[in-house]
Design an enzyme around this catalytic site. Structure first.
Site: not given
Ligand SMILES: Nc1ncnc2c1ncn2[C@@H]1O[C@H](COP(=O)(O)OP(=O)(O)O)[C@@H](O)[C@H]1O
Ligand SMILES: [Mg+2]
Length: 331
Positions: A287, A268, A266, A15, A281, A283, A157, A226
């Protein structure tokens, strides 16, 4: 006297580029009547690049040339407690979570186990280490349903993340995720809206007005984040009823506290059609680009970008002062 703030940016993670954009915005928005920002770049090999003025500062006889370090590094080697440990050893106040909160927030497996333990709603998941046998897709499917999300445990990311619907995609997704970490997680697919909420504070954190990410891709992938300018629409405030907004804010603060976070984060979420909220999750260094959700959600909540940075620096100093008084060393 103005406080010297070292903005630590770049870094070894995937990143790196995002950090450059975030750091520039933090620099631009910082209140120059109170603070002297100094940019400290870490290149992709992990080497710290300092210009002549910075070298002079470092060689000065002041104990530390920086009053506060503002790490604006995303992912491993920046957001995961490593830099935080280094700054702690150097006895310099720094913005954001300490070693524990950073490490826990970065590791999706440990993070989710702590949230589950605190009764915070999360989706079903399985963890796999690189030395363990890979289960068949049929086994995964019977435990988690399909599709499943396959992710490196420590990354950000959306790097290394795949959505797997059919058996033939599974092996490649596992292999890809293991490129970034020796531990991966597999999660049940949660259909729903993606809602985010900003948290700010140390002992008494506050939560912002929530925002919504509306990806135009299959999910909020690296490209959607991005590369593709139209990859996602951001809606702040998110269209939510009062009750849901309140629940999101309460859960966000709880998540922040359960995970031992400090300064900023943040949180989510997924919001299902039936109104159920699932935490995806946290963060710990979100960003900070001009269009990033974290500063935008505070702006919508009445805290300008400049004021936000001032508060974060003050929180870093307050935390440092408090820890300084602890009897941590035997003299
Ligand atoms: N269990 C899930 N169900 C539905 N969508 C998911 C799930 N896990 C991740 N995503 C999708 O993938 C994206 C990135 O996953 P995330 O766990 O937030 O990883 P990162 O830490 O890289 O942001 C999420 O913003 C969502 O759009
Ligand atoms: Mg995420």
């Amino acid at each position: 006297m103005k406080k010297v703030i070292g903005i630590l940016f770049g870094g070894k993670s995937a990143e790196h580029e995002i950090s450059l954009l975030s750091a520039k915005n933090v620099y631009d928005a910082m209140d120059k009547t109170r603070f002297d920002p100094v940019m400290i770049k870490i290149d992709k090999n992990g080497k710290w690049e300092l210009d002549n003025d910075q070298m002079l500062l470092l060689n000065s006889d002041k104990l530390s040339p920086f009053d506060v370090i503002f790490p604006i590094l995303h992912g491993p080697f920046g957001e995961d407690g490593t830099i935080q440990g280094f700054l702690k050893l150097a006895n310099i106040p720094f913005v954001g979570s300490g070693v524990l909160g950073s490490a826990v927030g970065m590791d999706k497996d440990v993070m989710k186990r702590l949230l589950r333990d605190a009764g915070i709603p999360i989706g079903k998941f399985l963890t796999l280490k690189s030395h363990e046998p890979v289960p068949s897709f049929a086994e995964i499917k019977s435990a988690l349903g399909a599709p499943v999300f396959v992710k490196p445990a420590n990354m950000g990311s959306s790097v290394g993340i795949s959505k797997v619907t059919e058996e033939p995609e599974f092996a490649a997704a596992v292999k890809d995720a293991f490129q970034y970490d020796t531990k991966i997680i597999m999660e049940e697919f949660i259909p729903g809206r993606e809602i985010e909420c900003a948290v700010l504070g140390n002992e008494d954190p506050i939560a912002s007005i929530p925002g919504e990410i509306i990806p135009s891709h299959d999910f909020y992938s690296y490209d959607a984040k991005y590369i593709d300018e139209k990859g996602a629409a951001l809606e702040i405030p998110a269209k939510l009823d009062k009750e849901t907004t309140k629940r999101i804010q309460e859960i966000s603060v709880k998540v922040f506290q359960v995970l031992s976070c400090e300064g900023l984060s943040r949180v989510d979420f997924f919001l299902k059609d039936n109104g159920e909220l699932i935490v995806n999750e946290i963060n710990t260094i979100p960003g900070f680009t001009k269009i990033s959700m974290y500063p935008k959600m505070w702006e919508a909540s009445g805290i300008s970008y400049t004021e936000l940075i001032t508060r974060l620096i003050e929180l870093a100093i307050a935390r440092h002062e408090k820890e300084r008084l602890l009897k941590t060393s035997v003299v």
